[in-house]
Design an enzyme around this catalytic site. Structure first.
Site, short mmCIF file in Angstrom:
data_model
loop_
_atom_site.label_atom_id
_atom_site.label_comp_id
_atom_site.label_asym_id
_atom_site.label_seq_id
_atom_site.Cartn_x
_atom_site.Cartn_y
_atom_site.Cartn_z
CB CYS A 27 -0.92 -0.03 1.23
SG CYS A 27 -1.90 1.46 1.43
CB CYS A 62 -0.28 2.35 4.06
SG CYS A 62 -1.92 1.83 3.58
CG ASP A 63 3.39 0.98 4.44
OD1 ASP A 63 3.05 1.49 5.52
OD2 ASP A 63 3.05 -0.17 4.10
#
Lengths: 307, 307
Positions: free
Chosen positions: B134, B137-138
């Site tokens: 993701c 997300c990261d």
């Protein structure tokens, strides 16, 4: 004029989450907010239903944490007395605030909404100390106690039914003889033995010591006054979205909420709406942060693909 | 058979938020979850974009806090090897889990989704240590570093464009000669000088020491192998929703996500879906908690009005 990828208007839970996501995606982002913090979350004494804080958290502290987190990723925040005008026609959206102008490819409106007040003595003093505008938020604080709901629409009866499951007694106080709520809600409320209706009745004053103790009621038929002992009262006489700024710019519903699709896109390409200001089914911090993330992702996609 | 107001299936961010809201509304609620915690949030080493935690928080700790908060309001949680079957036909929904059966007026499906894995050596070992599924997300963890994206669809190119704004260099590795992504995304990615395409190429192995150092690549045309130095790789080869349980019961889209309206209602009255399992535009903890609150409120309204 300072140019950005994204301008966010509104520094509540939705706006700050949009700011966190947009900044973290390395979009040059500014958030314009009111000089006087007035978001619904900020004003809430204790929040028990934002997941992650098992013992609850003060609204002020939660919003401070949101702010710290978003600025850590580079979000710029500027405070203004008011944001005056939005120009949506050109390829770049332009926002006027005082003597300043800002331009951006995408704009996120997160200006929130305000509960309608009764405007009676004691209302302000006891807000958060027995007076609430949201049963879903604060109902649980009144377990096994007597409470009142003021209003006669769908929200008032939904609140009464919600409170009927946890409070000892629920009075529904409404100024008219008839309720405005859907018949099915009226029937359910009438079936609930804990709920008692006080019709053609208004609240004149909220009284207490530190916390709410009684409501001073007036019967509009005979002008008789009496005091009703309750631990709390939920004011459910409507909500007003803060959309004066975008009236005539974006499609609004009858009440004034901004109409969006599932991804928070408004009727104007490149303008998105997030949080309480948007027409939607539930206005909570949880749904505001969901909206904020969605609006930022949609703005990012818009900037990548459309510009 | 134990009877409830609400049964929730799935103990991730969406399910626990639904549990918090439903229990706090004094609905008798049970959450059925897997014996082995496996939610996307729980498995994430460090979460920076769930608002409220300025310094980030371990996924495991966040989910533990969610659990503590929901059980504080009376949510009952039971763990099972698997939930086997859902009966949706009658007025009461019935859920079978092992030898147990539970019935309820409303059911909330929050079973999540799983990223498709490449299934190669090093993938599991380095997940959270350079391997991610993701970018939203990261991605921010890889500022000014070289990273790879594996895949050729819309998600892969959206990830590459996202990473192009923050990483030093982005390799897009795809097994075919042609990308599947929309043309507009392909054009944007080709225009971005930081993005380099490695087509008809597969990743054979992920290598590193504690964290990812290199990817072993194989060119499918000439079978030549080489090592590519990167700090991270984003695997974007698809996601699989956990919907085997409700196949044939609820309307699903082509991939298997549950189709709902804006209030998380599925094709069957009284069954709601929340979180990653639902067809929607963005799968994040923020949107999962929004869904959880919405689904619980919708279930509550359903119970009040329809039953």
């Amino acid at each position: 004029m300072d140019d950005y990828h994204v301008i966010i208007i509104g520094g509540g839970a939705a706006g700050l989450t949009a700011g966190l996501y947009a900044s973290r995606a390395q979009l040059k982002t500014i958030l314009l907010e009111s000089m006087i913090p007035s978001g619904q979350a900020y004003m809430t004494e204790r929040i028990e239903n934002y997941p992650g804080f098992p013992d609850g958290i003060a609204g002020r502290e939660l919003i401070e944490r949101f702010t710290q987190q978003a600025t850590r990723f580079g979000l710029e925040i500027q405070q203004f007395t008011a944001v005056d005008r939005v120009e949506a026609a050109g390829e770049k959206k332009v926002v006027h605030a005082g003597e300043k102008r800002f331009s951006a490819s995408a704009l996120i409106i997160a200006t929130g909404a305000q509960w309608q007040k009764l405007g009676i003595p004691g209302e302000e003093e006891f807000t958060g100390k027995g007076i609430s505008y949201c049963a879903t938020c604060d109902g649980a604080f009144f377990k096994d106690q007597a409470v009142a709901v003021v209003g006669g629409g769908d929200t008032a009866l939904e609140d009464a039914l919600y409170l009927g499951r946890l409070a000892r007694k629920v009075y529904v106080i409404h100024r008219r003889d008839q309720l405005r709520a859907q018949k099915i809600l009226q029937r359910k409320a009438l079936e609930e033995p804990k709920i008692e209706f006080l019709l053609h009745t208004v609240v004149k004053e909220i009284r207490g010591e530190g916390v709410v103790k009684t409501l001073l009621l007036e019967n509009l038929k005979d002008a008789e006054q009496k005091e009703l002992a309750v631990s709390g009262a939920f004011i459910a006489v409507g909500q007003r979205p803060n959309t004066d700024l975008v009236r005539g710019v974006l499609a609004l519903d009858d009440i004034g909420y901004i109409i969006t699709d599932q991804d928070c896109a408004t009727s104007v390409a490149g303008i998105f709406a997030a949080g309480d200001v948007r027409k939607k089914g539930l206005r909570q911090i949880t749904t505001a942060v969901g909206d904020g993330a969605l609006a930022a992702a949609a703005a990012e996609r818009y900037i990548e693909v459309k510009t």
